[in-house]
Scaffold this motif. Structure first.
Motif, mmCIF file in Angstrom:
data_model
loop_
_atom_site.group_PDB
_atom_site.id
_atom_site.type_symbol
_atom_site.label_atom_id
_atom_site.label_comp_id
_atom_site.label_asym_id
_atom_site.label_seq_id
_atom_site.Cartn_x
_atom_site.Cartn_y
_atom_site.Cartn_z
ATOM 1 N N GLN A 125 0.822 -0.977 0.045
ATOM 2 C CA GLN A 125 0.019 -0.124 -0.097
ATOM 3 C C GLN A 125 0.876 1.422 -0.092
ATOM 4 O OE1 GLN A 125 -2.038 -0.232 4.147
ATOM 5 N NE2 GLN A 125 -1.121 1.766 4.181
ATOM 6 N N TYR A 416 3.323 -1.865 3.584
ATOM 7 C CA TYR A 416 2.365 -2.865 3.286
ATOM 8 C C TYR A 416 1.578 -3.015 4.411
ATOM 9 C CZ TYR A 416 5.378 -5.594 6.594
ATOM 10 O OH TYR A 416 5.933 -5.968 7.765
ATOM 11 N N ARG A 417 0.403 -3.647 4.456
ATOM 12 C CA ARG A 417 -0.456 -3.970 5.595
ATOM 13 C C ARG A 417 -1.096 -5.613 5.283
ATOM 14 N NH1 ARG A 417 -3.704 -1.213 1.835
ATOM 15 N NH2 ARG A 417 -5.852 -2.174 1.342
ATOM 16 N N TYR A 418 -1.452 -5.864 6.513
ATOM 17 C CA TYR A 418 -1.852 -7.438 6.360
ATOM 18 C C TYR A 418 -3.579 -7.519 6.115
ATOM 19 C CZ TYR A 418 2.718 -9.082 8.012
ATOM 20 O OH TYR A 418 4.183 -9.195 8.076
ATOM 21 N N GLN A 419 -3.832 -8.216 5.239
ATOM 22 C CA GLN A 419 -5.315 -8.766 5.223
ATOM 23 C C GLN A 419 -5.312 -10.114 5.572
ATOM 24 O OE1 GLN A 419 -6.523 -7.446 1.033
ATOM 25 N NE2 GLN A 419 -6.543 -5.401 1.786
ATOM 26 N N VAL A 420 -6.268 -10.591 6.832
ATOM 27 C CA VAL A 420 -6.364 -11.947 7.049
ATOM 28 C C VAL A 420 -7.592 -12.234 6.998
ATOM 29 C CG1 VAL A 420 -6.077 -13.386 9.288
ATOM 30 C CG2 VAL A 420 -4.617 -11.170 8.966
ATOM 31 N N LEU B 367 -11.674 -3.907 3.770
ATOM 32 C CA LEU B 367 -10.045 -4.398 4.091
ATOM 33 C C LEU B 367 -9.325 -3.443 3.214
ATOM 34 C CD1 LEU B 367 -9.942 -8.203 4.100
ATOM 35 C CD2 LEU B 367 -9.890 -6.671 6.042
ATOM 36 N N ASN B 368 -9.710 -3.312 1.815
ATOM 37 C CA ASN B 368 -8.946 -2.266 1.098
ATOM 38 C C ASN B 368 -8.910 -0.911 1.447
ATOM 39 O OD1 ASN B 368 -8.072 -4.495 -0.600
ATOM 40 N ND2 ASN B 368 -10.050 -4.251 -1.928
ATOM 41 N N GLY B 369 -10.172 -0.549 2.120
ATOM 42 C CA GLY B 369 -10.073 0.905 2.603
ATOM 43 C C GLY B 369 -9.460 1.225 3.847
ATOM 44 N N LEU B 370 -9.018 0.206 4.665
ATOM 45 C CA LEU B 370 -8.406 0.357 5.898
ATOM 46 C C LEU B 370 -6.890 0.770 5.574
ATOM 47 C CD1 LEU B 370 -9.041 -2.774 7.900
ATOM 48 C CD2 LEU B 370 -9.926 -0.471 8.456
ATOM 49 N N SER B 371 -6.154 1.580 6.327
ATOM 50 C CA SER B 371 -4.726 2.061 6.276
ATOM 51 C C SER B 371 -4.244 1.379 7.601
ATOM 52 C CB SER B 371 -4.445 3.298 6.300
ATOM 53 O OG SER B 371 -5.079 4.058 7.240
ATOM 54 N N SER B 372 -4.914 0.791 8.313
ATOM 55 C CA SER B 372 -4.269 -0.151 9.754
ATOM 56 C C SER B 372 -3.346 -1.074 9.175
ATOM 57 C CB SER B 372 -5.607 -0.692 10.378
ATOM 58 O OG SER B 372 -6.336 0.237 10.558
ATOM 59 N N ALA B 373 -2.475 -1.547 10.085
ATOM 60 C CA ALA B 373 -1.346 -2.589 9.866
ATOM 61 C C ALA B 373 -2.021 -3.894 9.684
ATOM 62 C CB ALA B 373 -0.488 -2.687 11.127
ATOM 63 N N VAL B 374 -2.998 -4.131 10.247
ATOM 64 C CA VAL B 374 -3.723 -5.424 10.373
ATOM 65 C C VAL B 374 -5.282 -5.172 10.088
ATOM 66 C CG1 VAL B 374 -4.246 -7.682 11.083
ATOM 67 C CG2 VAL B 374 -1.950 -6.520 11.464
ATOM 68 N N GLY B 375 -5.889 -5.801 9.062
ATOM 69 C CA GLY B 375 -7.285 -6.118 8.788
ATOM 70 C C GLY B 375 -7.741 -7.665 8.773
ATOM 71 N N LEU B 376 -8.751 -7.930 9.423
ATOM 72 C CA LEU B 376 -9.268 -9.181 9.357
ATOM 73 C C LEU B 376 -10.810 -9.329 8.916
ATOM 74 C CD1 LEU B 376 -7.864 -8.932 12.730
ATOM 75 C CD2 LEU B 376 -7.472 -11.121 12.318
ATOM 76 N N ARG B 401 4.560 3.852 9.348
ATOM 77 C CA ARG B 401 4.261 3.422 7.944
ATOM 78 C C ARG B 401 5.564 3.049 7.252
ATOM 79 N NH1 ARG B 401 -0.144 6.042 5.503
ATOM 80 N NH2 ARG B 401 -1.951 6.542 6.965
ATOM 81 N N ARG B 405 5.255 -3.557 9.677
ATOM 82 C CA ARG B 405 3.983 -3.098 10.209
ATOM 83 C C ARG B 405 3.244 -4.401 10.751
ATOM 84 N NH1 ARG B 405 -0.255 -0.121 7.017
ATOM 85 N NH2 ARG B 405 -0.416 1.156 8.782
#
Lengths: 428, 428
Positions: A125, A416-420, B367-376, B401, B405
């Motif tokens: 990202q 980057y970010r993680y998608q779980v 999930l694609n809209g998040l800028s957080s390190a982890v999205g589940l 950033r 992350r």
């Protein structure tokens, strides 16, 4: 951060306020840009290229005013500041080349499945808001804006005040491109003031700006590295070494050293110091010196090199820590790979070093012993370049330890970010 | 950097001098450790584990002295500071688990060949010298030392002064492991002084320390982030959201929320705020509240949630920006994915957010809209953990950033360099 920002306000309120506004707008634009599909970003780049060509007369006129106002500057500085029709065209082509590059955003960098069925995906990202601090060359702004746009990052450009009019005219074309693609015009901004305090405000803007990239001389980069509260990707200098090992092919060594030192002497990947093994120096060093002398190079040699070529000027310890950026080569005779590594550790800048040898074991020992961003075996140090690495373009070269090292291209302008992906898993 | 160091000298000369010595020794040790083959590093880890077990009585005695000296501290603090035979054994097992993990150093991360024949290889290497700043839990030092050792990094550990005796006893075991493997004892050091100024000196040691990792409460981490001149990997807080979308499976949503909020309320991956779609709230919210009430959870609810369950205490805006780290849940009713994203952007900490839904399109949009390190998607936020990600162990969680992350494990404790293999190429 709040404390830092209020501290800024005390020091220079208006400048800090204008930076805060620019950064807030850039943050909003970066959210839109991060989600923008490739065609939209490419359309903005191509439209900006067209706008650069269409407004070339205005850009050159603005540049003429900058040049007229820039009195008493060195010829080199004047040259960096000067735009020509060819340089404007090169900027436009640069944007078109960036448009043709793959989109670095959204790439799956890694993916694995856990025993509990969770699928974990590491996805590229954009970093967010980038602050670019550069000196007199106005075209740097167009290149940086193009790379940031393609990588989904908003950018605040702060060029040298001497090139303010040129930068504004170039930025107008970038904004026209964004407008035509329906993207926020705040995605590419130039500093609203040429007040030097604006740079300080950028460097204190942790949380508002995610990354600072300085491009320019050592004094600029060092100031940024020393003062910045924001992460920095940069190199302060490129004190690169070419080490000719005892088992080097003589012809290859002569061709590589001539290219590494003299192809272009002002680039950060240019070799500044020759390290040559004592075992090969008596037979090879004279030829190397003659080659480079014929190309107009001058020398600073240690005692062991001068024992072979007494007419060479003596080098002092400081010379080996000097990035000449000129037709000057420091020469030291060493005793093998470990001595060469010790010399680069003591005097180098962790940028780029090369070894020339036919001995694979020696090459591996040298490359593995380096902590520099780039190590080459049987190739010229001048290959340290985003284009030569296949990145298409680079926004700079980094020699720090974090995030990215070596040429910084589109992929390095991403985090980057993680998608779980689960099916209802809860943690025991 | 020179200027910064001399500035330190003026403020607190002895402390800065001791930091400079420690960092110089660590730098030398890091060069040796970076080149150390896996068996040597694993041997040091296993020997340190054995030494921890053998010296358990000394460690527990030292810990007893720390506890005796630590008067007037909260029960929670006392518990974090307390070591037991079980906790010492857990430290030893932790080191053995790290020894069993693959060596992250020297991995080829990418490799490609250029049209001119140059082979370009991106290779993982240790970062160098890491400064670890943590609070009262002495076992954090052993875990961090083990991860740094395995990843080829030297580390300077600065734990809470309340645990100084415990940390020294633990460090003696780590050093015994290094000694048995023939590695430099300077690879794992503890602060030579409990003077708080030592932390400040670490944070100013750009160029001497390559990375600072703070572990502890928000005030510690925020101070480090605000003051550090050295890159920092950390998270100041984990204000995590679980968003229950209109198309969520009710049973799954109830199971995930109960786990995300109540499995452990004190961890950074614990959910602090429930976002629930207005379309599903009237039917599902009462059950969620009843589930959590039965588990001992309390609530802060917005007006729309209180319209459904009027007895819930009202939430103010500040509540939604509060990391409870306790059996408290903030509740907001939202209208769809974009509203949920807007709420997390406004109140979140870019740590971890989850969506519960059967609608794949909504999940992707979230999930694609998040800028957080982890999205589940359809999993508990408490899975944000290095062990759960398959990293084996983690030294912390990063929400910045740059560089890394999410969970920071062995791979994230590495940077990279390029090795370029040529056959005599020179640059045109």
């Amino acid at each position: 951060m709040g404390r830092r920002r209020s501290a800024v306000t005390i020091v220079d309120g208006d400048v800090a306020a204008s930076l805060n506004v620019a950064a807030r707008d850039a943050r909003a634009a970066s959210a839109q840009l991060a989600a923008a599909p490739r065609p939209l970003k490419d359309r903005a780049l191509l439209a900006a290229a067209a706008a650069l060509r269409a407004s070339a007369p205005d850009i050159l006129a603005a540049n003429g005013e900058d040049l007229a106002a820039a009195t008493g500057l060195s010829a080199a500085f004047q040259d960096r500041l000067t735009l020509t029709p060819a340089r404007v065209e090169a900027m436009a082509q640069g944007l078109e080349e960036i448009a043709a590059l793959p989109d670095p955003v959204g790439r799956t960098l890694a993916e694995w499945t856990r025993p509990n069925g969770l699928v974990i995906r590491r996805v590229a990202q954009p970093i967010g808001v980038i602050g670019m601090v550069f000196e007199s060359r106005p075209n740097v702004g167009a290149d940086a804006a193009g790379l940031c746009l393609k990588s989904g990052n908003a950018v605040i450009l702060r060029g040298g005040s001497d090139s303010a009019r040129s930068s504004a005219a170039i930025n107008a074309a970038m904004v026209a491109g964004l407008r035509e693609a329906g993207l926020s015009e705040a995605a590419v901004q130039i500093a609203p003031t040429s007040d030097r305090a604006f740079v300080g405000a950028m460097l204190r803007a942790a949380g508002l700006i995610d990354l600072i990239i300085p491009r320019g001389g050592k004094s600029l980069v060092t100031r940024v590295q020393d003062e910045s509260r924001v992460p920095v990707l940069a190199h302060a200098e490129g004190l690169c070494h070419t080490y000719i090992h005892a088992a080097a092919d003589h012809a290859m060594a002569r061709a590589i050293l001539a290219n590494a030192k003299m192809r272009r002497t002002g680039v950060c990947g240019a070799t500044e110091t020759l390290l040559i093994d004592a075992a090969i120096a008596p037979t090879l060093l004279p030829a190397l010196v003659d080659d480079l002398t014929a190309l107009g190079c001058r020398f600073r040699a240690d005692a062991r090199a001068r024992a072979i070529r007494p007419e060479l000027p003596a080098a002092n310890d400081e010379d080996f820590s000097t990035e000449w950026l000129d037709s000057v080569l420091s020469i030291a005779v060493v005793d093998g790979v470990d001595a060469a590594l010790a010399h680069t550790r003591r005097h180098g800048s962790e940028h780029t070093e090369a070894i020339v040898t036919e001995d694979a074991e020696a090459a591996a020992r040298f490359l593995n012993g380096l902590s520099s961003a780039v190590g080459l075996w049987n190739a010229s140090t001048q290959f340290c370049d985003g284009g030569e690495f296949g990145f298409g373009a680079e926004i700079g070269i980094a020699t720090g330890r974090m995030h990215a090292r070596g040429p910084v291209g589109l992929e390095q302008l991403c985090t980057y970010r993680y998608q779980v992906i689960g099916t209802g898993q809860i943690r025991p």
